[in-house]
Every structure is written in structure tokens, then in C-alpha cells.
Scaffold this active site. Structure first.
Site, PDB file in Angstrom:
ATOM      1  N   GLY A 155      -4.862  10.446   4.466  1.00 27.79           N
ATOM      2  CA  GLY A 155      -4.914  11.184   3.209  1.00 27.79           C
ATOM      3  C   GLY A 155      -3.530  11.365   2.632  1.00 27.79           C
ATOM      4  O   GLY A 155      -2.532  10.913   3.196  1.00 27.79           O
TER       5      GLY A 155
ATOM      6  N   SER B  91      -0.315  12.702   2.333  1.00 28.45           N
ATOM      7  CA  SER B  91       0.413  13.574   3.270  1.00 28.45           C
ATOM      8  C   SER B  91       1.819  13.062   3.544  1.00 28.45           C
ATOM      9  O   SER B  91       2.122  12.640   4.665  1.00 28.45           O
ATOM     10  CB  SER B  91      -0.364  13.684   4.587  1.00 28.45           C
ATOM     11  OG  SER B  91      -0.731  12.401   5.074  1.00 28.45           O
TER      12      SER B  91
ATOM     13  N   LYS C 190      -4.097   1.076   0.828  1.00 25.24           N
ATOM     14  CA  LYS C 190      -3.458   1.706  -0.339  1.00 25.24           C
ATOM     15  C   LYS C 190      -1.964   1.388  -0.391  1.00 25.24           C
ATOM     16  O   LYS C 190      -1.337   1.478  -1.452  1.00 25.24           O
ATOM     17  CB  LYS C 190      -3.719   3.209  -0.343  1.00 25.24           C
ATOM     18  CG  LYS C 190      -3.279   3.949   0.904  1.00 25.24           C
ATOM     19  CD  LYS C 190      -1.825   4.350   0.902  1.00 25.24           C
ATOM     20  CE  LYS C 190      -1.395   4.925   2.228  1.00 25.24           C
ATOM     21  NZ  LYS C 190       0.045   5.271   2.275  1.00 25.24           N
TER      22      LYS C 190
ATOM     23  N   ASN D  33       6.609   2.411   0.134  1.00 24.94           N
ATOM     24  CA  ASN D  33       6.057   1.157  -0.374  1.00 24.94           C
ATOM     25  C   ASN D  33       6.304   1.007  -1.876  1.00 24.94           C
ATOM     26  O   ASN D  33       6.640  -0.075  -2.348  1.00 24.94           O
ATOM     27  CB  ASN D  33       4.562   1.093  -0.061  1.00 24.94           C
ATOM     28  CG  ASN D  33       4.304   1.004   1.426  1.00 24.94           C
ATOM     29  OD1 ASN D  33       4.455  -0.042   2.041  1.00 24.94           O
ATOM     30  ND2 ASN D  33       3.930   2.128   2.030  1.00 24.94           N
TER      31      ASN D  33
ATOM     32  N   VAL E 199       9.810   2.434   7.903  1.00 24.55           N
ATOM     33  CA  VAL E 199       9.053   1.190   7.777  1.00 24.55           C
ATOM     34  C   VAL E 199       8.122   1.250   6.576  1.00 24.55           C
ATOM     35  O   VAL E 199       7.420   2.237   6.375  1.00 24.55           O
ATOM     36  CB  VAL E 199       8.227   0.938   9.060  1.00 24.55           C
ATOM     37  CG1 VAL E 199       7.370  -0.311   8.911  1.00 24.55           C
ATOM     38  CG2 VAL E 199       9.156   0.809  10.260  1.00 24.55           C
TER      39      VAL E 199
END
Length: 346
Positions: free
Chosen positions: A148, A150, A203, A268, A291
């Protein structure tokens, strides 16, 4: 009396001893959350120097420099010491290193203790989900997944957040839900473990794509369109693997997607933005402390979609940008000039 941090939320049976494998940002933030209700939390850091530094300063200066660990968080580089006699083991290791790390530590981790995975990614070679890797390396046991919106940076500050826990063992999910639930952290339960786990991984692809849009300065309209159709695309992929489409429109899907694609903490999205501005992917990754799970996941999902014949045009173009040196503007143009069609869900 309610446990610390619960206020008037209610009294539940909580897990009193918790171990967390992985002292990155999320592992550290979860140690702080569990410490509010559990009697003791053992945070395992693979690097002995890092473990000593965190234990001495009570701060993880590398990942969450402003957060102070509670006194009932014990930091150790010894996995045997961390996991012995605990009620729950939380796995917070990046997916790219998950199998090798667990194989290395397998003899030090007791059999049978239930586990909670907060790992978001998919293994390239096998397409195994983190929960499957945990069982393959550490033996059969109950494994739940927490996912979720977070970001660790916000969790460590005590800012409100809601997540979902899923897994085949409903009793374990309820125990985790009740242990972690507090005034600033609301936990829902869900029985679609595959969907929750895949949504958390997929996602991240959209996070990179959203960052590319930002780097190209394409504006809100383009980004909104990309994410709307991207959500349909990853939902389609999830359904093909046994997930429920509704899961992708809940906290693990659209909820996590929003934070990933818009927050300044989104690793990302940051990768995508730099690539969109013309920076080479290798150079971007070399300059990161944390990462970006979406990069290897893009490769995994693209290869799997090709094998199974799942239509994923956004993923296909993202793969070409990251791994085939296709200019981002050309990729967006190719998406826009595809043959018009009816809008479909999923």
C-alpha cells in the site's frame, strides 16, 4: 490499558516479539511502528558496521537520518540472534537480493515462524513473487504480504498512512493487522494475496513511466492518461495470474501507485524523470543509495507478458526505453498513434 500508540482504537492480541530482516528505509520504519505495540523488535542489518552504527546512534543515517529508533528496537548483524524466539519475522530485503540473502542466512532462521513480506518486486529468472522465494529458501510456513501507499520517510515521521495485509492464512493476517494498527497507521486485510503482491510490484513500472513524463515535461493531461491506462494494463496482467481486478483499484494498486508516481520520495519516479531528461539508465542507478525495484521488474513483466500474450503496450515501450535505448519521446509518440480502440477494463 491500551498498548502504546493505540489510544482508544481498541485492545487486540498483539505479537510481542518481532524480527525484521533488512535495515533499509522500510525495515527501519517498520521497526519503529512495531516498537509501539510489541515488547521487543530485533532489526537485522547484514553489514556489521552498519548494525553497530545504528545501535550506537539510534539512527539509520544512510536511509532515514532524521528518525530516532525506540529503545526496544535491538539492532544486530546476527540473524540467529534476531529471529530466535520471535512471533513474526518481517522480510524487508530488496527483491534483487532476496533469494541470495535468504539462502545465505537460511540455517540461522528458525523453521515454522510466520513471516510478513514487504518486498515489492518479481524475480527475473523465475518470475517468482517474494512470498514464493521466502517459502522456497526457508521452508514451508505461513507468509503474509503488506503493501500500500507507505513511503518509509513518512512512516518514520508518524504521518498517517493506510495499507493492506494479505495472505492465505487469515488468522495470521488478522494478528498482523491488529498488531500494527494504531492512530497513525491503519491496516486493512484482504484475501487476494496474489493481487496484493503483484500490485505492489507492478505499480513501480508506472512510477518509472510517470517520471519519464515529468522529465519530458508533458504535463498533467499526459500523466493522468498514462496512469489510467497503465492501471488497466497491470490489472490485466494480474488477472491473467489469478488476481482479482478489484485489488488493483484498492490500496495495494491505485493507492500505492499515487504515492509512487507523484511523491518526491518515489525512487522509481525519480529514475524515470532522469531518464526522461536524457540521462543514461546505468548512470542513474549508479548514483542511487536505495534500490529502484521497477527497473528489474520491468524486464520480468515484459518477458512474462510476451510469453503469455498479454497486451501491455506501455510496459513494452518502457522496456524499449530502459533496455533498448529507445528515445522516450519516440516511445510516447508510438503509444499515441496506436490504432484507436474502445476503452476496456481490464
Amino acid at each position: 490499558m491500551s498498548p502504546p500508540g493505540r489510544g482508544s482504537v481498541g485492545a487486540w492480541s498483539v505479537m510481542k516479539r518481532v524480527a525484521i530482516l533488512g535495515a533499509g528505509g522500510m525495515g527501519t520504519a517498520l521497526a519503529m511502528l512495531f516498537a509501539r505495540t510489541a515488547r521487543s523488535v530485533h532489526l537485522w542489518a547484514r553489514d556489521p558496521d552498519q548494525a553497530r552504527e545504528i545501535a550506537a546512534s539510534r539512527k539509520n543515517t544512510k536511509h532515514l537520518p532524521d528518525a530516532v529508533l525506540p529503545e526496544n528496537v535491538i539492532v544486530t548483524p546476527n540473524a540467529c540472534d534476531a529471529t530466535g524466539g520471535v512471533d513474526l519475522i518481517v522480510v524487508a530485503i530488496p527483491s534483487a537480493y532476496l533469494r541470495s540473502t535468504l539462502n545465505e542466512q537460511a540455517e540461522r532462521i528458525p523453521m515454522g515462524i510466520p513471516m510478513l513480506s514487504v518486498v515489492k518486486g518479481i524475480e527475473n529468472e523465475t518470475f517468482a513473487r517474494p512470498s514464493q522465494i521466502i517459502e522456497a529458501t526457508l521452508g514451508p510456513r505461513a507468509v503474509s504480504i503488506l503493501s500500500g501507499p507507505s513511503h518509509a520517510e513518512e512512516l518514520a515521521k508518524g504521518l498517517p498512512a493506510s495499507v493492506v495485509v494479505a495472505g492465505p492464512d487469515a488468522d495470521l493476517c488478522v494478528k498482523i493487522r491488529d498488531t500494527l494498527s494504531q492512530e497513525t497507521f491503519r491496516v486493512y486485510s484482504n484475501d487476494d494475496a496474489i493481487g496484493v503482491e503483484l500490485a505492489g510490484a507492478l505499480k513501480n513500472l508506472l512510477g518509472i513511466a510517470a517520471g519519464i513524463c515529468d522529465g519530458l515535461e508533458f504535463g498533467d493531461n499526459a500523466k493522468a492518461s498514462l496512469l489510467t491506462r497503465g492501471l488497466v494494463e497491470i490489472s490485466r496482467f494480474g488477472v491473467a495470474h489469478g488476481a482479482r481486478p478489484s485489488t488493483f483499484y484498492g490500496l495495494a494498486g491505485i493507492g500505492d501507485m499515487v504515492t509512487t508516481c507523484f511523491s518526491p520520495f518515489g525512487r522509481n519516479r525519480a529514475v524515470g524523470e532522469k531518464v526522461g531528461r536524457g540521462q543514461a539508465l546505468d548512470e542513474v542507478l549508479a548514483g542511487m543509495v536505495n534500490v529502484a525495484e521497477g527497473v528489474p521488474t520491468t524486464r520480468s513483466v515484459y518477458e512474462q507478458s510476451q510469453r503469455l500474450g498479454i497486451e501491455m503496450p506501455i510496459t513494452e515501450e518502457l522496456h524499449k526505453i530502459l533496455f533498448e535505448a529507445k528515445p522516450p519521446r519516440d516511445a510516447v509518440t508510438d503509444l499515441m498513434v496506436r490504432v484507436p480502440k474502445d476503452e476496456a477494463y481490464p
